[in-house]
Design a protein around this motif. Structure first.
Motif, PDB file in Angstrom:
ATOM      1  N   GLU A 306      44.392  42.962  35.085  1.00  0.00           N
ATOM      2  CA  GLU A 306      43.089  43.588  35.302  1.00  0.00           C
ATOM      3  C   GLU A 306      41.956  42.587  35.128  1.00  0.00           C
ATOM      4  O   GLU A 306      40.951  42.635  35.842  1.00  0.00           O
ATOM      5  CB  GLU A 306      42.912  44.761  34.341  1.00  0.00           C
ATOM      6  CG  GLU A 306      43.806  45.957  34.648  1.00  0.00           C
ATOM      7  CD  GLU A 306      43.481  47.148  33.764  1.00  0.00           C
ATOM      8  OE1 GLU A 306      42.280  47.323  33.464  1.00  0.00           O
ATOM      9  OE2 GLU A 306      44.403  47.875  33.393  1.00  0.00           O
ATOM     10  N   ALA A 307      42.118  41.690  34.183  1.00  0.00           N
ATOM     11  CA  ALA A 307      41.071  40.703  33.926  1.00  0.00           C
ATOM     12  C   ALA A 307      40.886  39.730  35.090  1.00  0.00           C
ATOM     13  O   ALA A 307      39.848  39.072  35.195  1.00  0.00           O
ATOM     14  CB  ALA A 307      41.400  39.925  32.652  1.00  0.00           C
ATOM     15  N   ALA A 308      41.885  39.639  35.957  1.00  0.00           N
ATOM     16  CA  ALA A 308      41.829  38.690  37.080  1.00  0.00           C
ATOM     17  C   ALA A 308      41.541  39.372  38.412  1.00  0.00           C
ATOM     18  O   ALA A 308      41.633  38.750  39.460  1.00  0.00           O
ATOM     19  CB  ALA A 308      43.154  37.920  37.172  1.00  0.00           C
ATOM     20  N   GLU A 309      41.190  40.654  38.376  1.00  0.00           N
ATOM     21  CA  GLU A 309      41.020  41.409  39.623  1.00  0.00           C
ATOM     22  C   GLU A 309      39.949  40.821  40.529  1.00  0.00           C
ATOM     23  O   GLU A 309      40.068  40.883  41.754  1.00  0.00           O
ATOM     24  CB  GLU A 309      40.705  42.874  39.319  1.00  0.00           C
ATOM     25  CG  GLU A 309      41.923  43.675  38.885  1.00  0.00           C
ATOM     26  CD  GLU A 309      41.628  45.161  38.809  1.00  0.00           C
ATOM     27  OE1 GLU A 309      40.450  45.535  39.018  1.00  0.00           O
ATOM     28  OE2 GLU A 309      42.564  45.938  38.562  1.00  0.00           O
ATOM     29  N   ALA A 310      38.915  40.253  39.958  1.00  0.00           N
ATOM     30  CA  ALA A 310      37.828  39.706  40.781  1.00  0.00           C
ATOM     31  C   ALA A 310      38.299  38.545  41.648  1.00  0.00           C
ATOM     32  O   ALA A 310      37.709  38.269  42.704  1.00  0.00           O
ATOM     33  CB  ALA A 310      36.674  39.255  39.895  1.00  0.00           C
TER      34      ALA A 310
END
Length: 328
Positions: A306-310
């Protein structure tokens, strides 16, 4: 006043030409902008290309009334197969349109497109689904790797074979992917860094023949190679792209995404967490000492966090691409 308005595809290559996903000319309009003017007859619109990748083309408009707009969609020429096959470097194509009435030029316009070599993928901004055309399951190197993987499976306890999804057991596709992992690792390929922002702007892809001859691959090259091997072995591959990176995987169940190019990382994350898809870090097969396949799978997990979704760009489903007509 007469007006010509053409739009051209920003990028055009052999993959575009072969799949008709994007025509060289997106649209071509001729407008009689003078709403109080007379009806004009026997207009001629001539298009020329520089470089001359096709012969000049002429559209004839029998009649154009005041305020009328004519869309010219039929008979649009495109660069020939031989030219696109032989194109070695990017080349700017300039199209000129000259509208003539009663023997005189009445309007003119230009449009430009960047012609790409056949091994150049235009990135997520330029028909991302065409990445599947670079997945070549019938390449000689791929056939050799699949044969080697079949031999490795025969040596593995459990009676596994290259039988796709016939067993109905998620473990069987996983073992096939693992065997292909070891087969590619045995090539002793060297890792090379990809160009910056390749996932969005594209790059030239080392196809299997070039990987075999050069002994080197970037992350996208390796991911496309693994996808080709997985497809040749009867599995449904996926290629996941993030900003600056690529990895490969396959479905462990006989399924595919409804979207050809899925930009939602949550869909992929759910499938990986549910053990419907296995995703692995392909570059670890290019960097000795090569870790286990399970370690390569674990290394890919942060890409979907989730932290890397961008940073997530898209996941390409090769099976869906084939069903939509995107051929190798």
């Amino acid at each position: 006043m007469l007006k010509v308005t053409p739009t051209a595809a920003p990028h055009y290559s052999l993959a575009h030409q072969q799949h008709r996903y994007s025509r060289l000319l997106g649209s071509l309009e001729v407008e009689h902008a003078d709403r109080q003017g007379p009806v004009l007859r026997d207009l001629e619109l001539r298009m020329t290309a520089n470089p001359a990748v096709f012969e000049p083309h002429v559209w004839r408009i029998a009649e154009l009334g005041p305020g009328a707009i004519v869309q010219l969609r039929d008979g649009q020429p495109e660069p020939g197969l031989e030219f696109l096959e032989a194109l070695g470097d990017e080349q700017q194509l300039r199209l000129r349109f000259e509208l003539r009435h009663e023997g005189r030029e009445a309007a003119a316009a230009t449009a430009e497109a960047l012609l790409l070599p056949k091994d150049h993928w235009a990135g997520a901004r330029g028909m991302p689904e065409l990445l599947a055309s670079f997945v070549q399951p019938h390449a000689e190197l791929v056939e050799r790797l699949v044969k080697r993987a079949a031999g490795l499976l025969r040596e593995t306890p459990g009676g596994y074979a290259l039988d796709g999804y016939q067993s109905g057991d998620r473990r069987a596709p996983w073992m096939t992917a693992q065997a292909l992992w070891h087969a590619v690792a045995e090539l002793g390929l060297d890792y090379v860094a990809p160009p910056p922002d390749f996932a969005r702007t594209g790059q030239r892809i080392r196809l299997p023949e070039r990987v075999a001859s050069s002994g080197a691959a970037a992350c996208l090259d390796a991911s496309v190679l693994f996808a080709a091997c997985l497809e040749a072995a009867g599995l449904h591959p996926v290629v996941a792209l993030t900003d600056g990176h690529a990895c490969a995987g396959c479905w462990l169940v006989e399924d595919s995404f409804p979207l050809l190019a899925n930009e939602d990382p949550m869909d992929m994350r759910k499938r990986v967490d549910g053990q419907d898809i296995v995703l692995f870090e392909t570059t670890l097969a290019l960097r000795p000492p090569v870790p286990s396949f399970a370690a390569a799978c674990a290394a890919a997990e942060p890409l979907l966090a989730e932290a890397a979704e961008a940073a997530f760009v898209l996941a390409l489903d090769v099976k869906q691409a084939r069903e939509r007509g995107v051929r190798p």
